[in-house]
Write a protein that holds these residues in place. Structure first.
Motif, PDB file in Angstrom:
ATOM      1  N   UNK A  79       0.870  -1.169   0.000  1.00 47.85           N
ATOM      2  CA  UNK A  79       0.000   0.000   0.000  1.00 47.85           C
ATOM      3  C   UNK A  79       0.912   1.226   0.000  1.00 47.85           C
ATOM      4  N   UNK A  80       0.686   2.124  -0.941  1.00 51.14           N
ATOM      5  CA  UNK A  80       1.503   3.330  -1.032  1.00 51.14           C
ATOM      6  C   UNK A  80       0.589   4.506  -1.312  1.00 51.14           C
ATOM      7  N   UNK A  81       1.124   5.702  -1.164  1.00 49.11           N
ATOM      8  CA  UNK A  81       0.326   6.881  -1.482  1.00 49.11           C
ATOM      9  C   UNK A  81       1.192   7.932  -2.146  1.00 49.11           C
ATOM     10  N   UNK A  82       0.537   8.742  -2.958  1.00 46.95           N
ATOM     11  CA  UNK A  82       1.168   9.906  -3.562  1.00 46.95           C
ATOM     12  C   UNK A  82       0.551  11.115  -2.883  1.00 46.95           C
ATOM     13  N   UNK A  83       1.410  11.972  -2.347  1.00 48.29           N
ATOM     14  CA  UNK A  83       0.952  13.152  -1.628  1.00 48.29           C
ATOM     15  C   UNK A  83       1.156  14.377  -2.512  1.00 48.29           C
ATOM     16  N   UNK A  84       0.077  15.095  -2.774  1.00 44.51           N
ATOM     17  CA  UNK A  84       0.127  16.315  -3.573  1.00 44.51           C
ATOM     18  C   UNK A  84      -0.246  17.470  -2.648  1.00 44.51           C
ATOM     19  N   UNK A  85       0.751  18.193  -2.177  1.00 46.95           N
ATOM     20  CA  UNK A  85       0.510  19.294  -1.255  1.00 46.95           C
ATOM     21  C   UNK A  85       0.285  20.618  -1.986  1.00 46.95           C
ATOM     22  N   UNK A  86       0.230  20.589  -3.311  1.00 51.47           N
ATOM     23  CA  UNK A  86      -0.029  21.815  -4.069  1.00 51.47           C
ATOM     24  C   UNK A  86      -1.533  21.957  -4.284  1.00 51.47           C
ATOM     25  N   UNK A  87      -1.939  23.109  -4.775  1.00 53.54           N
ATOM     26  CA  UNK A  87      -3.363  23.347  -5.012  1.00 53.54           C
ATOM     27  C   UNK A  87      -3.799  22.887  -6.397  1.00 53.54           C
ATOM     28  N   UNK A  88      -2.845  22.524  -7.258  1.00 54.46           N
ATOM     29  CA  UNK A  88      -3.162  22.099  -8.619  1.00 54.46           C
ATOM     30  C   UNK A  88      -2.979  20.592  -8.760  1.00 54.46           C
ATOM     31  N   UNK A  89      -3.715  19.959  -9.667  1.00 50.19           N
ATOM     32  CA  UNK A  89      -3.564  18.509  -9.845  1.00 50.19           C
ATOM     33  C   UNK A  89      -2.322  18.154 -10.655  1.00 50.19           C
ATOM     34  N   UNK A  90      -1.889  16.905 -10.527  1.00 49.17           N
ATOM     35  CA  UNK A  90      -0.842  16.363 -11.388  1.00 49.17           C
ATOM     36  C   UNK A  90      -1.459  15.215 -12.174  1.00 49.17           C
ATOM     37  N   UNK A 115      -5.282  17.790  -5.402  1.00 47.83           N
ATOM     38  CA  UNK A 115      -4.685  18.267  -4.161  1.00 47.83           C
ATOM     39  C   UNK A 115      -5.054  17.326  -3.020  1.00 47.83           C
ATOM     40  N   UNK A 116      -4.075  16.908  -2.259  1.00 43.97           N
ATOM     41  CA  UNK A 116      -4.308  15.980  -1.157  1.00 43.97           C
ATOM     42  C   UNK A 116      -3.524  14.700  -1.354  1.00 43.97           C
ATOM     43  N   UNK A 117      -4.108  13.577  -0.966  1.00 46.17           N
ATOM     44  CA  UNK A 117      -3.422  12.291  -1.029  1.00 46.17           C
ATOM     45  C   UNK A 117      -4.235  11.300  -1.837  1.00 46.17           C
ATOM     46  N   UNK A 118      -3.542  10.423  -2.527  1.00 43.02           N
ATOM     47  CA  UNK A 118      -4.209   9.356  -3.257  1.00 43.02           C
ATOM     48  C   UNK A 118      -3.465   8.063  -2.968  1.00 43.02           C
ATOM     49  N   UNK A 119      -4.205   7.051  -2.569  1.00 47.05           N
ATOM     50  CA  UNK A 119      -3.613   5.788  -2.166  1.00 47.05           C
ATOM     51  C   UNK A 119      -3.698   4.782  -3.298  1.00 47.05           C
TER      52      UNK A 119
END
Length: 171
Positions: A79-90, A115-119
């Motif tokens: 289980x892993x996550x990508x953390x996006x702490x910016x206000x724009x999507x990647x 923006x936020x976290x995705x697992x």
């Protein structure tokens, strides 16, 4: 007649003043050129910094690695996550998971991380982790995240290491 043609002290002062002016002007031109190069370098660094502003806020993290079953029948779940702490999507996000022994899981896709976290989860691993070394590998595992930021620039981050811009191939 000779004394009338000989240079006077005012002529010598004017000549030395001209030479001193030439030397000072040369130093001023060299200093201005060096200052210009410095300003160009600072501007380029600021442009690179502004380009990487969003990408610096993206991180990958291994949350959990589980082994289910006995020594003979083992299913490994990560289980892993990508953390996006910016206000724009990647977009176009792909993750690879590495451990002490090298690549564990490769090219795990995520289309969009707002923006936020995705697992993400994976059960398809490239290597069999020996039962005795499983805890060591799980502790040392890290995520490589490849993504495109909101301005269309492709990046790669290996764990918490420095961000790397991926340049397009020239064909």
């Amino acid at each position: 007649m000779l004394s009338a043609e000989a240079p006077k002290i005012t002529d010598w002062m004017q000549a030395w003043g001209s030479l001193a002016g030439l030397v000072m002007s040369t130093f001023a031109v060299v200093f201005t050129g060096l200052l210009f190069r410095h300003e160009i370098r600072v501007r380029r660094e600021e442009q690179r910094d502004a380009m990487a502003a969003q990408a610096r806020l993206i991180f990958g993290k291994v949350l959990e690695i589980k082994r289910v079953g006995g020594e003979e029948r083992v299913m490994e779940v990560m289980k892993f996550e990508v953390q996006n702490f910016s206000s724009l999507p990647i977009v176009d996000v792909a993750c690879s998971i590495y451990g002490d022994g090298g690549l564990i899981a490769e090219g795990l896709p995520m289309d969009l991380v707002e923006s936020g976290r995705k697992t993400g989860y994976t059960t398809k691993l490239n290597m069999q982790i020996p039962w005795q070394r499983f805890d060591d590998v799980a502790k040392g595992a890290w995520v490589q995240v490849r993504f495109v930021d909101a301005s269309g620039v492709r990046w790669r981050r290996d764990g918490r290491k420095e961000l790397v811009r991926i340049l397009p191939l020239k064909g």
